[in-house]
Design a protein around this motif. Structure first.
Motif, PDB file in Angstrom:
ATOM      1  N   LEU A  14       0.817  -1.218   0.000  1.00  0.00           N
ATOM      2  CA  LEU A  14       0.000   0.000   0.000  1.00  0.00           C
ATOM      3  C   LEU A  14       0.847   1.262   0.000  1.00  0.00           C
ATOM      4  O   LEU A  14       0.312   2.370   0.091  1.00  0.00           O
ATOM      5  N   GLY A  15       2.169   1.111  -0.070  1.00  0.00           N
ATOM      6  CA  GLY A  15       3.057   2.268  -0.117  1.00  0.00           C
ATOM      7  C   GLY A  15       3.298   2.912   1.219  1.00  0.00           C
ATOM      8  O   GLY A  15       3.633   4.112   1.295  1.00  0.00           O
ATOM      9  N   ALA A  16       3.151   2.167   2.306  1.00  0.00           N
ATOM     10  CA  ALA A  16       3.324   2.735   3.646  1.00  0.00           C
ATOM     11  C   ALA A  16       4.761   3.196   3.866  1.00  0.00           C
ATOM     12  O   ALA A  16       5.716   2.590   3.381  1.00  0.00           O
ATOM     13  N   ARG A  17       4.884   4.277   4.612  1.00  0.00           N
ATOM     14  CA  ARG A  17       6.188   4.712   5.096  1.00  0.00           C
ATOM     15  C   ARG A  17       6.460   3.952   6.385  1.00  0.00           C
ATOM     16  O   ARG A  17       5.756   4.120   7.376  1.00  0.00           O
ATOM     17  N   MET A  18       7.464   3.078   6.364  1.00  0.00           N
ATOM     18  CA  MET A  18       7.731   2.198   7.489  1.00  0.00           C
ATOM     19  C   MET A  18       8.806   2.788   8.397  1.00  0.00           C
ATOM     20  O   MET A  18       9.774   3.393   7.919  1.00  0.00           O
ATOM     21  N   VAL A  19       8.647   2.595   9.710  1.00  0.00           N
ATOM     22  CA  VAL A  19       9.603   3.093  10.690  1.00  0.00           C
ATOM     23  C   VAL A  19       9.817   2.031  11.758  1.00  0.00           C
ATOM     24  O   VAL A  19       9.006   1.117  11.915  1.00  0.00           O
ATOM     25  N   ASP A  20      10.916   2.172  12.495  1.00  0.00           N
ATOM     26  CA  ASP A  20      11.156   1.296  13.635  1.00  0.00           C
ATOM     27  C   ASP A  20      10.358   1.807  14.816  1.00  0.00           C
ATOM     28  O   ASP A  20      10.474   2.960  15.214  1.00  0.00           O
ATOM     29  N   PHE A  21       9.534   0.949  15.409  1.00  0.00           N
ATOM     30  CA  PHE A  21       8.716   1.310  16.557  1.00  0.00           C
ATOM     31  C   PHE A  21       8.927   0.256  17.632  1.00  0.00           C
ATOM     32  O   PHE A  21       8.359  -0.822  17.563  1.00  0.00           O
ATOM     33  N   GLY A  22       9.800   0.564  18.575  1.00  0.00           N
ATOM     34  CA  GLY A  22      10.073  -0.376  19.654  1.00  0.00           C
ATOM     35  C   GLY A  22      10.593  -1.712  19.171  1.00  0.00           C
ATOM     36  O   GLY A  22      10.286  -2.752  19.763  1.00  0.00           O
ATOM     37  N   GLY A  23      11.381  -1.677  18.084  1.00  0.00           N
ATOM     38  CA  GLY A  23      11.926  -2.916  17.547  1.00  0.00           C
ATOM     39  C   GLY A  23      11.050  -3.603  16.519  1.00  0.00           C
ATOM     40  O   GLY A  23      11.395  -4.683  16.046  1.00  0.00           O
ATOM     41  N   TRP A  24       9.932  -2.954  16.160  1.00  0.00           N
ATOM     42  CA  TRP A  24       9.020  -3.503  15.152  1.00  0.00           C
ATOM     43  C   TRP A  24       9.020  -2.599  13.920  1.00  0.00           C
ATOM     44  O   TRP A  24       9.052  -1.371  14.030  1.00  0.00           O
ATOM     45  N   ASP A  25       8.960  -3.202  12.745  1.00  0.00           N
ATOM     46  CA  ASP A  25       8.857  -2.469  11.480  1.00  0.00           C
ATOM     47  C   ASP A  25       7.382  -2.174  11.231  1.00  0.00           C
ATOM     48  O   ASP A  25       6.624  -3.071  10.858  1.00  0.00           O
ATOM     49  N   MET A  26       6.977  -0.914  11.470  1.00  0.00           N
ATOM     50  CA  MET A  26       5.556  -0.572  11.466  1.00  0.00           C
ATOM     51  C   MET A  26       5.263   0.609  10.548  1.00  0.00           C
ATOM     52  O   MET A  26       6.126   1.466  10.320  1.00  0.00           O
ATOM     53  N   PRO A  27       4.025   0.711  10.024  1.00  0.00           N
ATOM     54  CA  PRO A  27       3.672   1.824   9.137  1.00  0.00           C
ATOM     55  C   PRO A  27       3.442   3.117   9.921  1.00  0.00           C
ATOM     56  O   PRO A  27       2.648   3.146  10.859  1.00  0.00           O
ATOM     57  N   LEU A  28       4.146   4.183   9.541  1.00  0.00           N
ATOM     58  CA  LEU A  28       3.898   5.500  10.130  1.00  0.00           C
ATOM     59  C   LEU A  28       2.678   6.135   9.478  1.00  0.00           C
ATOM     60  O   LEU A  28       1.817   6.702  10.143  1.00  0.00           O
ATOM     61  N   ASN A  29       2.608   6.039   8.161  1.00  0.00           N
ATOM     62  CA  ASN A  29       1.439   6.510   7.419  1.00  0.00           C
ATOM     63  C   ASN A  29       1.476   5.886   6.034  1.00  0.00           C
ATOM     64  O   ASN A  29       2.456   5.271   5.629  1.00  0.00           O
TER      65      ASN A  29
END
Length: 372
Positions: A14-29
């Protein structure tokens, strides 16, 4: 090593901008964070929260164990399927984590805890469960999708088997039901959430998560990332663990005194420390602030009050209220809504702010007094 949820490929597609969140690769938006925020407030959005910890507790003494473990009283849960929000404390009354516990049977309770505290929580729970003979079972094979917004319940209900739709339509707040999707996946559905909007949090086998995510997309539910989740929860006046509270803070100092049950005869972990603090006087308190001048309130900014200096914990620009909002911890004093003399140091300039009640946003609109 960065961990990934089962929906990682779906986010990237879906083209998400991914970031590190507490050790998890998660979508910022997935594009516009503001649009994602507004879509949840006005329609229905969904979040991948599969990084959160699902821990099942089994045993004849499970309720007795939770009486000891939690600051809130598990005995409030008298109806199977109901849920309770509580803090889990250390001996000094500090908040190890805030969590939701679900009553699924006298010998079966489910805990959903924060992602960043997963290992710490599990170790603490296992340490204290042993004395009660309670089996602690992490459910890492499960995924969680939160669907939130005024249309969320209708969109989810349309995707379950036709004979079970009435079950979801009748589901009350902080209640759960187990139903099947049209594709046959078993869904543990809780009418809970972290946005201030109505909706469901859906726990299901990770193997079926991508199919449910796609079905929700096809039904018009828009994906939303961590950015919108944070602005939504702050508008709702909800604490974020690790930012608004941690082990150095008691529930009384975090604005969570309402979650503490000093019921007679129950010696929960941290109770003595809380009673001592309450008797001596709680030294700090959480306040909600609104800034009418242009600018943004941010974590770490100094708060100046007649009672002394405090600090912004969570701050952001509210897309719904169109002004800066924040939660701050300040020395104890009279900070009822409308209290005067409170300012925030923004790059060396003292900017006046208003003390208000939470939530900042209710029913999708700025709450009374927020817009000035």
């Amino acid at each position: 090593m960065t961990r990934k949820t089962i929906l990682n490929d779906s986010h990237r597609a879906l083209g998400a901008r991914m970031v590190d969140f507490g050790g998890w690769d998660m979508p910022l938006n997935y594009g516009s964070q503001i649009e994602e925020h507004h879509h949840v407030r006005r329609d229905a959005g969904m979040f991948d929260v599969s990084h959160m910890a699902v821990i099942d507790l089994h045993g004849a003494r499970a309720r007795e164990f939770l009486r000891r473990l939690l600051a809130n009283s598990i005995d409030k849960l008298k109806v199977q399927g109901k849920a309770l929000y509580s803090c889990m404390l250390d001996e000094d009354g500090g908040v190890i984590d805030d969590l939701i516990v679900y009553y699924l049977g006298e010998d079966f309770f489910r805990v959903v805890a924060n992602a960043g505290t997963r290992e710490k929580d599990l170790a603490w729970i296992e340490r204290h469960a042993a004395a009660f003979g309670v089996e602690v079972r992490p459910r890492d094979e499960l995924a969680i999708i939160a669907v939130q917004g005024p249309q969320a319940r209708a969109r989810v209900t349309a995707l379950v088997s036709e004979e079970e739709r009435g079950t979801l339509e009748a589901l009350g707040r902080f209640a759960t039901a187990t139903v099947r999707s049209q594709a046959g996946a078993e869904l543990f559905v809780a009418r809970t959430g972290y946005t201030g909007e109505d909706g469901f949090e859906i726990v299901l086998p990770a193997t079926g998560a991508a199919a449910l995510w796609q079905s929700l997309l096809d039904a018009g539910v828009k994906p939303a990332g961590l950015g919108a989740r944070d602005t939504l929860r702050l508008e709702a006046g909800l604490n974020l663990y690790g930012q608004d509270m941690d082990e150095s803070v008691t529930p009384y100092e975090a604005g969570l005194g309402w979650t503490v049950s000093l019921d007679e005869g129950r010696d929960f972990i941290g109770r003595a420390a809380l009673e001592e603090q309450k008797s001596a006087g709680v030294p700090r308190q959480l306040v909600a602030l609104v800034m009418d001048e242009r600018g943004v309130l941010r974590h770490g900014q100094k708060v100046l009050t007649p009672a002394g200096e405090g600090e912004i914990l969570s701050g952001t620009f509210s897309p719904t209220a169109s002004r800066a909002i924040a939660l701050a911890r300040v020395p104890a004093g009279d900070f009822s809504p409308g209290a005067e003399g409170v300012r925030v140091d923004i790059r060396g300039k003292d900017v006046p702010v208003r003390v208000v009640a939470t939530p900042f946003v209710k029913n999708g609109q700025p709450a009374a007094g927020i817009a000035g």
